[in-house]
Design an enzyme around this catalytic site. Structure first.
Site, PDB file in Angstrom:
ATOM      1  N   GLY A  75      24.592  -8.095  12.602  1.00  0.00           N
ATOM      2  CA  GLY A  75      23.354  -8.595  13.173  1.00  0.00           C
ATOM      3  C   GLY A  75      23.676  -9.447  14.378  1.00  0.00           C
ATOM      4  O   GLY A  75      24.847  -9.679  14.714  1.00  0.00           O
TER       5      GLY A  75
ATOM      6  N   SER B 296      25.169 -12.748  12.729  1.00  0.00           N
ATOM      7  CA  SER B 296      26.241 -12.754  11.726  1.00  0.00           C
ATOM      8  C   SER B 296      26.773 -11.348  11.498  1.00  0.00           C
ATOM      9  O   SER B 296      26.140 -10.359  11.882  1.00  0.00           O
ATOM     10  CB  SER B 296      25.733 -13.330  10.401  1.00  0.00           C
ATOM     11  OG  SER B 296      24.717 -12.503   9.856  1.00  0.00           O
TER      12      SER B 296
ATOM     13  N   VAL C 140      28.535  -9.163   8.148  1.00  0.00           N
ATOM     14  CA  VAL C 140      28.820  -9.199   6.715  1.00  0.00           C
ATOM     15  C   VAL C 140      29.968  -8.232   6.429  1.00  0.00           C
ATOM     16  O   VAL C 140      29.934  -7.071   6.850  1.00  0.00           O
ATOM     17  CB  VAL C 140      27.579  -8.822   5.882  1.00  0.00           C
ATOM     18  CG1 VAL C 140      27.910  -8.857   4.395  1.00  0.00           C
ATOM     19  CG2 VAL C 140      26.425  -9.765   6.190  1.00  0.00           C
TER      20      VAL C 140
ATOM     21  N   LYS D 161      29.731 -13.324   4.473  1.00  0.00           N
ATOM     22  CA  LYS D 161      28.888 -13.415   5.665  1.00  0.00           C
ATOM     23  C   LYS D 161      29.530 -14.395   6.641  1.00  0.00           C
ATOM     24  O   LYS D 161      29.726 -15.570   6.327  1.00  0.00           O
ATOM     25  CB  LYS D 161      27.480 -13.881   5.283  1.00  0.00           C
ATOM     26  CG  LYS D 161      26.545 -14.079   6.465  1.00  0.00           C
ATOM     27  CD  LYS D 161      25.190 -14.588   5.995  1.00  0.00           C
ATOM     28  CE  LYS D 161      24.266 -14.893   7.168  1.00  0.00           C
ATOM     29  NZ  LYS D 161      22.953 -15.425   6.710  1.00  0.00           N
TER      30      LYS D 161
ATOM     31  N   ASP E 242      11.824 -14.663   6.272  1.00  0.00           N
ATOM     32  CA  ASP E 242      12.289 -13.344   6.724  1.00  0.00           C
ATOM     33  C   ASP E 242      12.337 -12.369   5.553  1.00  0.00           C
ATOM     34  O   ASP E 242      13.341 -11.692   5.323  1.00  0.00           O
ATOM     35  CB  ASP E 242      13.665 -13.457   7.379  1.00  0.00           C
ATOM     36  CG  ASP E 242      13.995 -12.243   8.263  1.00  0.00           C
ATOM     37  OD1 ASP E 242      13.061 -11.477   8.592  1.00  0.00           O
ATOM     38  OD2 ASP E 242      15.176 -12.072   8.622  1.00  0.00           O
TER      39      ASP E 242
ATOM     40  N   ASP F  18       0.483  22.137  18.631  1.00  0.00           N
ATOM     41  CA  ASP F  18       1.041  20.780  18.657  1.00  0.00           C
ATOM     42  C   ASP F  18       0.526  20.024  17.434  1.00  0.00           C
ATOM     43  O   ASP F  18      -0.641  19.634  17.374  1.00  0.00           O
ATOM     44  CB  ASP F  18       0.614  20.082  19.953  1.00  0.00           C
ATOM     45  CG  ASP F  18       1.215  18.688  20.094  1.00  0.00           C
ATOM     46  OD1 ASP F  18       1.917  18.251  19.175  1.00  0.00           O
ATOM     47  OD2 ASP F  18       0.960  18.048  21.127  1.00  0.00           O
TER      48      ASP F  18
END
Length: 650
Positions: free
Chosen positions: A37, A40, A42, A55, A147, A419
């Protein structure tokens, strides 16, 4: 642990009696990275012989180092089975590391979208309950996670969820409530404001965060509901959305960040709700949790109570379904529940349409002879080619057909492009079925009537097949209504008939000048909008243009789209043209071409291309892709007269 043995970080600001914060370098080994990320990395690691996840945050400034210690302090307070709790830490220079349990099944996002895991309703609700209890625990400590999303939900060997990644988590007492008025009164907000306060992942952010307010526990409730709905649907929120002007539906739009923010905050846009296989109480809970007003959202105390009630209902259905003489309850029998994408993959729509094509083994096109002009002043000499590309889409929903002759008639030719939207099913079916109907309609009074009837019969046949598959497979797909636009050209000796339903287009190059042989059927056209309204359709301005019904369809004519019939008709508009020596070629294409290239530019590009229809088709399609067309692109070029060697090369 005695006070003297209490573990502490290098600074001494973080302490714990249960977790080692001063793990020596010799105790661990970092292996390959398993996730990256912006803040960080991992790694898969070994700690004292135990497999763990390590991490390693990116610490480039003193602020980053302060953030590491703040996160470490918070992690030292957590102890709940629904959380990925800290195992140990290395909290001194030069390496700063968090160690967590290693979860073999990875995160929920990968489980759903990479492994294509299709959980039963019972499994999904069980995960929702455990995740809700973990958030209930956090909120009881005064902590907002900030988050919540499937990528931060790890799964153990028993598929139990563990909420992870507390890099953005904070105690509510430390989150200052900065309203829109507050930051406006202090002047223009700086990048630092957004970096510190507008945090999270956009598609899971609550409306109040998107308008620059501060996270509360009710913001976590919103993110929780988006995540659980994603688990139930198997669809990443808004990934099938597209924002170019000619998108067929609002559910096919790729929003920019600004457009998505506006749609979520101002227009109440939310991801497509889980299908009818989910219990109604679960639907209602999800909708309450993502309410635009945080005060209307329930607490996790209420959510846990409601989810446990839903689980009781599911368990009762399971028990009742096993009793003699009673069918298994749909919600508790996941083998009968197939998502839209899986359903489309399991049904070969080309083959389904092909069955109708094969029925027309003895075409009756010769019966048109009496209705055509008996004087043949000109006989076109045809050659044709096509090219199709997925473009910037992940899937291909365009299809086409090239019918060089119909039956024994050497001077009758047909070409068509379809389509698809809301899936490729209608387009794939039509590419095989419509030519079959066309061949079987020679008894129609004219080629124009045959074309019109072929569109209408294809539409009816597709909708009938869709219903029969639903019934036969016992698939809960009442909310899936695929459709397609279509355009077909029929050349009968020196007469050209073009039938169009939707926004594919055909042009005729005559004497170096492009002439349109079709017009777009879209809700932004006043006449089409009036026709739809008179037929009972509901048209409103949505996001970027006029759209029809709950599906927010932009085109006003199509095959399929059974939820919008009869307002969205399959009846095409027909143009008839007498071909002459001046006519050079036809260009037929889906809107992926016309979105970025004008008719005049098409003629110019072909002029500078080797005069071979296949190469011209490919040149047009690749040029459209290079210009940034975000749609599938299909092009058919039909030359109407022989091309000299000089013309072919220069």
């Amino acid at each position: 642990m005695p006070e003297s043995r209490r573990s502490a970080c290098f600074r001494g600001c973080c302490t714990s009696e249960k977790i080692r914060l001063d793990v020596p370098r010799s105790s661990y080994t970092l292996h390959s990275p398993i996730a990256r990320g912006s803040e960080s990395v991992v790694y898969e690691a070994t700690l004292d012989g135990r497999k763990v996840a390590a991490k390693k945050p990116v610490l480039s400034t003193s602020d980053h180092l302060d953030k590491f210690h703040s996160e470490l302090q918070l992690l030292c307070t957590l102890d709940h089975p629904g959380l990925a709790t800290l195992v140990a830490a290395h909290a001194k220079p030069p390496d700063y590391l968090f160690f967590f349990p290693f979860y073999q099944h990875g995160n929920l996002a990968d489980k759903i979208h990479v492994e294509e895991w299709n959980p039963s309703i019972k499994q999904a609700v069980d995960i929702a309950i455990q995740l809700a209890k973990a958030l209930q625990y956090l909120h009881s400590l005064g902590i907002a996670h900030r988050d919540v999303k499937p990528a931060n939900i790890l799964l153990d060997d028993n598929l139990r969820p563990h909420l992870s990644d507390f890099g953005l988590a904070a105690f509510k007492k430390d989150l200052k409530h900065i309203s829109v008025q507050n930051w406006r009164s202090s002047g223009k907000p700086t990048g630092g404001f957004h970096k510190k306060n507008m945090v999270g992942t956009l598609i899971y952010m609550a409306p109040e965060i998107l308008i620059k307010d501060i996270h509360t526990e009710k913001s976590d409730v919103y993110s929780f509901s988006i995540s659980i709905n994603e688990l139930l649907t198997g669809v990443v929120p808004y990934t099938d959305l597209r924002a170019e002007a000619q998108a067929h539906t609002v559910l096919e739009m790729n929003y920019t960040e600004q457009q998505l923010t506006a749609a979520v905050v101002c227009e109440g846009l939310r991801p497509a709700l889980a299908g009818s296989d989910a219990p109604p109480d679960l639907h209602q809970l999800i909708q309450k949790c993502w309410d635009v007003d945080p005060q209307n959202r329930p607490t996790f105390d209420d959510i846990v109570e409601k989810l446990e009630s839903v689980m009781k209902q599911i368990n009762m259905q399971c028990i009742e379904g096993t009793e003699p003489g009673k069918p298994p309850a749909l919600a508790s029998d996941p083998s009968h529940i197939i998502r839209n994408q899986d359903f489309q993959e399991k049904v070969n729509w080309f083959a389904t349409g092909e069955k109708l094509f094969k029925k027309s083994s003895q075409p009756r096109i010769q019966l048109w002879n009496g209705s055509l002009n008996s004087v043949r002043s000109y006989a076109p000499v045809l050659c044709w080619g096509s090219f199709a590309t997925c473009g910037r889409r992940e899937t291909m929903e365009d299809t086409h057909f090239l019918l060089p002759r119909i039956g024994d008639e050497k001077d009758i030719h047909a070409f068509g492009i379809f389509d698809g939207h809301r899936g490729a099913a209608a387009a794939e079916f039509s590419a095989r079925a419509l030519p079959g109907f066309l061949q079987d309609l020679g008894s129609a009074s004219s080629p124009a009537d045959a074309l019109s009837q072929a569109f209408i019969r294809t539409d009816l046949a597709f909708r009938r097949e869709l219903v029969s598959y639903r019934n036969a497979k016992r698939i809960a797909q009442k909310d899936w209504h695929p459709g397609c636009t279509g355009i077909a050209a029929l050349i009968v000796r020196n007469e050209l008939f073009v039938a169009n339903a939707g926004d594919c287009r055909t042009i005729l190059c005559r004497g170096g000048i492009p002439y349109p042989l079709s017009k777009d059927h879209v809700a932004s056209c006043p006449l089409e909008r009036e026709r739809v309204t008179q037929a009972g359709g509901h048209v409103k301005w949505q996001v970027d243009t006029w759209r029809i019904g709950p599906a927010a369809l932009q085109v006003t004519r199509s095959i399929g789209d059974d939820d919008l019939k009869p307002a969205v008709t399959a009846e095409p508009e027909i143009t008839e043209t007498m071909l002459s020596l001046e006519d050079e070629y036809l260009v037929m294409a889906s809107d992926g071409l016309w979105d970025v290239i004008s008719s005049e530019e098409v003629v110019s590009i072909i002029k500078d291309t080797v005069k071979e229809p296949g190469m011209c088709s490919k040149r047009l399609a690749t040029e459209a892709a290079e210009r940034g067309s975000k749609d599938n692109i299909t092009v058919i070029v039909v030359f109407l007269r022989p091309v000299s060697t000089a013309e072919r090369i220069y």
